[in-house]
Design a protein around this motif. Structure first.
Motif, PDB file in Angstrom:
ATOM      1  N   TYR A   1       0.897  -1.270   0.053  1.00 61.03           N
ATOM      2  CA  TYR A   1       0.045  -0.036   0.197  1.00 61.03           C
ATOM      3  C   TYR A   1       0.989   1.302  -0.149  1.00 61.03           C
ATOM      4  O   TYR A   1       2.012   1.396   0.448  1.00 61.03           O
ATOM      5  N   GLN A   2       0.184   2.339  -0.593  1.00 62.23           N
ATOM      6  CA  GLN A   2       0.667   3.682  -0.218  1.00 62.23           C
ATOM      7  C   GLN A   2       0.032   4.226   0.733  1.00 62.23           C
ATOM      8  O   GLN A   2      -1.188   4.494   0.772  1.00 62.23           O
ATOM      9  N   VAL A   3       0.741   5.152   1.400  1.00 64.39           N
ATOM     10  CA  VAL A   3       0.320   5.945   2.680  1.00 64.39           C
ATOM     11  C   VAL A   3      -0.356   7.082   1.863  1.00 64.39           C
ATOM     12  O   VAL A   3       0.163   7.508   0.820  1.00 64.39           O
ATOM     13  N   PRO A   4      -1.444   7.775   2.354  1.00 60.32           N
ATOM     14  CA  PRO A   4      -2.333   8.771   1.988  1.00 60.32           C
ATOM     15  C   PRO A   4      -1.247  10.055   1.801  1.00 60.32           C
ATOM     16  O   PRO A   4      -0.330  10.298   2.501  1.00 60.32           O
ATOM     17  N   GLU A   5      -1.399  10.932   0.849  1.00 59.34           N
ATOM     18  CA  GLU A   5      -0.756  12.169   0.494  1.00 59.34           C
ATOM     19  C   GLU A   5      -0.439  12.904   1.785  1.00 59.34           C
ATOM     20  O   GLU A   5      -1.105  13.169   2.771  1.00 59.34           O
ATOM     21  N   GLY A   6       0.920  13.159   2.001  1.00 56.67           N
ATOM     22  CA  GLY A   6       1.217  14.013   3.266  1.00 56.67           C
ATOM     23  C   GLY A   6       1.686  13.028   4.347  1.00 56.67           C
ATOM     24  O   GLY A   6       2.191  13.511   5.462  1.00 56.67           O
ATOM     25  N   GLN A   7       1.575  11.823   4.287  1.00 62.37           N
ATOM     26  CA  GLN A   7       1.955  10.870   5.513  1.00 62.37           C
ATOM     27  C   GLN A   7       3.276  10.297   4.903  1.00 62.37           C
ATOM     28  O   GLN A   7       3.618   9.922   3.915  1.00 62.37           O
ATOM     29  N   THR A   8       3.931   9.751   6.055  1.00 55.68           N
ATOM     30  CA  THR A   8       5.141   8.728   5.858  1.00 55.68           C
ATOM     31  C   THR A   8       4.580   7.649   6.474  1.00 55.68           C
ATOM     32  O   THR A   8       4.065   7.434   7.559  1.00 55.68           O
ATOM     33  N   VAL A   9       5.599   6.488   6.211  1.00 51.56           N
ATOM     34  CA  VAL A   9       5.434   5.196   6.538  1.00 51.56           C
ATOM     35  C   VAL A   9       5.968   5.187   8.194  1.00 51.56           C
ATOM     36  O   VAL A   9       6.857   5.466   8.219  1.00 51.56           O
ATOM     37  N   GLU A  10       5.176   4.705   8.929  1.00 54.80           N
ATOM     38  CA  GLU A  10       5.649   4.231  10.357  1.00 54.80           C
ATOM     39  C   GLU A  10       6.106   2.981  10.382  1.00 54.80           C
ATOM     40  O   GLU A  10       5.442   1.908  10.390  1.00 54.80           O
ATOM     41  N   HIS A  11       7.583   2.692  10.653  1.00 50.84           N
ATOM     42  CA  HIS A  11       8.172   1.588  10.683  1.00 50.84           C
ATOM     43  C   HIS A  11       8.138   1.263  12.091  1.00 50.84           C
ATOM     44  O   HIS A  11       8.618   1.859  12.919  1.00 50.84           O
TER      45      HIS A  11
END
Length: 159
Positions: free
Chosen positions: A148-158
């Motif tokens: 999945y791609q995160v919504p615009e303006g968000q970054t992946v939380e690892h």
């Protein structure tokens, strides 16, 4: 969920909030536990996040939820694997692989994909004492989401 799109890396299945996928992967695991239908001891592991092959790790992610179920007897789990092979297709899953793995123990394994829900599962049945050491009869389960791609303006939380 092993689809790929050539040299560009993993196929993206959509844009979703990580919290939504985290909630759904736990729901899928719970449904699988119910289908297994064996009263045993399930591990209490949480879901994790990993990067999608060939994609920006800050924008694209897949989630996985590994867990295991320890039972009293091999027979209980052998019956559970047969039940899964029969029942999963009735719940939208396509069996991709069912049979012995290539290990010395020849563990029975099942791999299935649910294209509608964008999840896959791999389950290995470890007979008693088949792990090269003493181990109880167990199923080793790993549920994985599509990429999945995160919504615009968000970054992946690892995590």
């Amino acid at each position: 969920m092993s689809e790929s799109s050539g040299s560009s890396g993993t196929k993206v299945v959509g844009t979703r909030e990580q919290d939504e996928v985290n909630t759904e992967i736990k729901k899928v695991s719970s449904e699988l536990y119910d289908l297994i239908g064996v009263k045993g001891t399930a591990s209490k592991t949480g879901a994790g996040v990993q990067s999608c092959a060939g994609k920006d790790r800050e924008k694209f992610y897949t989630m996985f939820h590994p867990w295991s179920l320890v039972a009293q007897t091999d027979d209980e789990l052998a019956q559970a694997m047969e039940r899964l092979k029969e029942e999963l297709p009735k719940h939208g899953w396509k069996i991709v692989k069912y049979g012995q793995d290539s290990s010395a123990s020849k563990n029975l394994e099942l791999t299935a994909d649910n294209d509608e829900r964008k999840f896959g599962v791999h389950i290995s049945f470890w007979r008693k004492n088949s792990g090269g050491d003493k181990n109880p009869p167990s199923l080793v389960v790993n549920v994985i989401s599509g990429c999945y791609q995160v919504p615009e303006g968000q970054t992946v939380e690892h995590y």
